[in-house]
Write an enzyme that holds these catalytic residues in place. Structure first.
Site, PDB file in Angstrom:
ATOM      1  N   ARG A  69      78.142  26.599  62.145  1.00 50.05           N
ATOM      2  CA  ARG A  69      78.744  27.375  61.065  1.00 50.05           C
ATOM      3  C   ARG A  69      77.622  27.982  60.228  1.00 50.05           C
ATOM      4  O   ARG A  69      76.543  27.401  60.105  1.00 50.05           O
ATOM      5  CB  ARG A  69      79.604  26.482  60.162  1.00 50.05           C
ATOM      6  N   TYR A 197      80.486  31.044  67.883  1.00 48.90           N
ATOM      7  CA  TYR A 197      80.454  29.589  67.697  1.00 48.90           C
ATOM      8  C   TYR A 197      81.778  29.095  67.091  1.00 48.90           C
ATOM      9  O   TYR A 197      82.274  29.663  66.112  1.00 48.90           O
ATOM     10  CB  TYR A 197      79.268  29.178  66.791  1.00 48.90           C
ATOM     11  N   LYS A 206      88.561  25.767  60.271  1.00 49.56           N
ATOM     12  CA  LYS A 206      87.995  25.774  58.916  1.00 49.56           C
ATOM     13  C   LYS A 206      88.527  26.958  58.099  1.00 49.56           C
ATOM     14  O   LYS A 206      88.806  26.835  56.918  1.00 49.56           O
ATOM     15  CB  LYS A 206      86.473  25.839  58.987  1.00 49.56           C
ATOM     16  N   ASP A 277      89.768  15.454  61.225  1.00 50.48           N
ATOM     17  CA  ASP A 277      89.022  16.467  60.455  1.00 50.48           C
ATOM     18  C   ASP A 277      89.790  17.042  59.265  1.00 50.48           C
ATOM     19  O   ASP A 277      89.204  17.263  58.223  1.00 50.48           O
ATOM     20  CB  ASP A 277      88.597  17.606  61.401  1.00 50.48           C
TER      21      ASP A 277
HETATM   22  C1  OXD Z   1      82.456  20.489  60.366  1.00 47.91           C
HETATM   23  C2  OXD Z   1      83.245  20.356  61.601  1.00 47.91           C
HETATM   24  O1  OXD Z   1      81.460  21.228  60.352  1.00 47.91           O
HETATM   25  O2  OXD Z   1      84.241  19.631  61.584  1.00 47.91           O
HETATM   26  O3  OXD Z   1      82.841  19.873  59.358  1.00 47.91           O
HETATM   27  O4  OXD Z   1      82.885  20.997  62.600  1.00 47.91           O
HETATM   28 MN    MN Z   2      84.801  19.014  59.651  1.00 43.61          MN
END
Ligand code: OXD
Ligand code: MN
Length: 594
Positions: A69, A197, A206, A277
């Site tokens: 990221r 990515y 996200k 997550d």
């Molecule tokens: C993060 C992921 O970066 O879950 O938090 O990939």
């Molecule tokens: Mn994460």
């Protein structure tokens, strides 16, 4: 397909800009997915792995400049800059649309635009939310098929409404200088360009389920959080649920899939994974807070995953998984990563696709010398997970007893403490932090504040986000209790004191006992600490009651030193930090000095 004019007009507009050769609607069928896998293999975009060892598994490599990221290229584009706040990057929406339109113009020429209708949550359920992602990447399509619920039923459920998140992704030229991950929360829109990515391009994750959803949650009275969800089943068959937020590199997936220590297993304890997550939290009709995992798969970090650290995660990757940027073992056409086992392949390609010499591996230069990139990933179906909760597909989610915040602190934070109220717990979340480790580049022990593990994921002003936490606390009739844990305290030689992994259940047991008022605690300046004898150390080698005493002491000096850092961080967040949190901070300082 659909007759929805909002969707059709929007796709026309995006196609007129990006100019794909053709448009393909993703229907969620296995036949279509299989054809796309074959196409990706024919172009080299994916590699079909050994189907005897890893049935249905594939390998993909992203561009070498595109492996994580990119917080510096991630923007929250609200009309007013102050609504995005100082922690987020901001561009005015009109300017951002104009700038990115130039990058998108003709970017899909010679390519196909895939239309992915997807749901975060169970399609058709009360708490599900829908998105459509347009992308020129088959890799994105195949990942979205694992990570979300995709198909025509999503279009049927959206019907003729305009209520869906519009996501546009183009790899374009993968140009780092012009990489943008932009969110327009006021327009339900996400634009991502020049990346391939996962975290930047699987827009359901996200971008939608945290950044856009956190914005929607504030507007609609719920919360989108960067939290795992797990259930602890007691020998009597009752299960209690915990949500936990940790910054990256703190073992979130490991905790979500924890295997109880032997003494607990013998007694009949089990741990069930609901999510690793993201949690969407809402107030149930029973007045409790309920957590739902909007995802359908795991996008986990591969290195370090092995049959000791996380056998459940490893098992989850053995079928139908996509591996990204791991090491390719050419002898048996399978995959390997650092920490999988002690037998690195001798005939292999590294994450860049170059011939790899395992004898040159240098811990100090992982990116340069490792077989797998340190952020290499597996994308795997949740239903592969041996410890997946039976409630995983319950559209309402599960009732939450405890919220746990955590960070990686060598000294400051004790093994566990409990906040004294929801407001105090919000404060505890707001001051969450992790220290950089020797494993990462740069100085060791530098504190990065990562409130609620949401620093890169709040889709609006961090101060307003904290206010939303405080406001929610006032309307949840039976709110969960809020705790903080630290698995990473070290001794004078820098060794971890607490064994961690499965033994973290011992701490969860205390936390859940506190939630039920079954165990007493000691009030300290920072909150409630366990009485050392209440942490069960039965069957634990090398940990004595004195170890626990040490782990639950409050080092006032390091706390007072931290206060200055917290003040600086609050000043950075700016004038929307709620007065209640300033008050909590001042009171904490006074208690520490008393
Ligand atoms: C993060 C992921 O970066 O879950 O938090 O990939
Ligand atoms: Mn994460």
């Amino acid at each position: 397909m659909t007759k929805n004019k909002y969707i059709l007009n929007w796709i026309d507009e995006m196609a007129a800009m990006t100019k794909p050769d053709k448009i393909v609607w993703i229907d969620g069928s296995e036949t279509q997915a299989e054809a796309l896998r074959a196409e990706a293999c024919s172009t080299g975009e994916m590699i079909k792995l050994n189907q005897d060892l890893l049935p249905g598994c594939y390998l993909h490599r992203t561009a070498v400049n595109d492996v994580a990221r990119v917080e510096g290229r991630t923007f929250i584009c609200t009309s007013k800059k102050e609504d995005a706040g100082n922690i987020n990057n901001w561009i005015a929406p009109a300017e951002c649309y104009a700038r990115l339109s130039k990058l998108y113009t003709g970017s899909m020429k010679g390519r196909t635009m895939y239309v992915i209708p997807y749901s975060m949550g169970i399609v058709g359920s009360e708490f599900a939310k829908y998105g459509i992602e347009l992308t020129d990447s088959i890799y994105v399509v195949l990942n979205m098929l694992i990570m979300t619920r995709v198909g025509n039923d999503v279009l049927e459920t959206i019907g003729d409404s305009a209520d869906y998140i519009k996501g546009l992704h183009s790899k374009a030229q993968l140009d780092e200088e012009n990489r943008y991950i932009c969110h327009f929360p006021e327009d339900n829109t996400i634009w991502s360009v020049n990346s391939g990515y996962g975290g930047n391009v699987l827009l359901g994750k996200k971008c939608f389920a945290l950044r856009i959803a956190s914005y929607l949650g504030r507007k609609e009275g719920w919360m989108a959080e960067h939290m795992l969800i797990l259930g602890v089943e007691y020998p009597n068959g009752e299960t209690k649920y915990v949500c936990a937020a940790f910054p990256s590199a703190c073992g979130k997936t490991n905790l979500a899939m924890l295997i109880p220590p032997e003494t607990y297993r013998k007694k009949g304890f089990k741990v069930w994974t609901v999510g690793d997550d993201i949690a969407w939290l809402r107030i149930g009709s029973d007045g409790r807070l309920w957590a739902m995992n909007p995802e359908n798969g795991f996008f986990g970090v591969a290195p370090g995953t092995n049959d000791k650290s996380n056998p459940n995660a490893l098992a989850t990757t053995r079928e139908g998984a996509i591996f990204t940027n791991v090491c390719h073992n050419l002898d048996n056409n399978s995959v390997w990563w650092e920490g999988l086992d002690k037998n690195p392949p001798h005939n292999a390609l590294n994450w860049r696709g170059e011939k790899w010499d395992y004898t040159k591996y240098d811990k100090a230069d992982k990116v340069g010398t490792s077989g797998a990139h340190p952020n290499s990933r597996f994308t795997a179906k949740a239903t592969n997970c041996p410890c997946l909760s039976a409630e995983f597909n319950n559209p309402a989610g599960v009732p939450v007893s405890a919220i746990v915040f955590g960070g990686r602190r060598a000294r400051t934070a004790p093994l566990v403490y409990q906040s004294t109220s929801w407001q105090n717990g919000t404060f505890v979340g707001s001051i969450m932090a992790s220290e950089t480790t020797a494993a990462a580049a740069g100085a060791v022990g530098v504190v990065r504040r990562d409130p609620m593990a949401m620093r890169p994921f709040v889709g609006y002003n961090m101060g307003d986000y904290w206010q939303h936490w405080l406001d929610m606390g006032k309307i949840i009739p039976h709110a969960p209790k809020i705790f903080h844990v630290n698995w990473f305290r070290t001794d004078d030689e820098g060794n971890f004191i607490w064994p961690g992994f499965g033994d973290n259940l011992r701490v969860l047991e205390w936390i859940l006992a506190r939630c039920e008022d079954k165990v007493d605690a000691n009030l300290s300046p920072i909150g409630y600490l366990p009485k050392p004898e209440d942490i069960n150390i039965e069957g634990l080698d090398g940990v004595t009651i004195d170890t626990i005493k040490d782990l639950v002491t409050v080092d006032k000096e390091s706390w007072l030193a931290d206060i200055a850092n917290i003040r600086d961080f609050y000043a950075l967040v700016g004038d929307r930090v709620p007065a209640e949190l300033h008050k909590e901070l001042n009171q904490l300082e006074a208690r520490l000095k008393a």
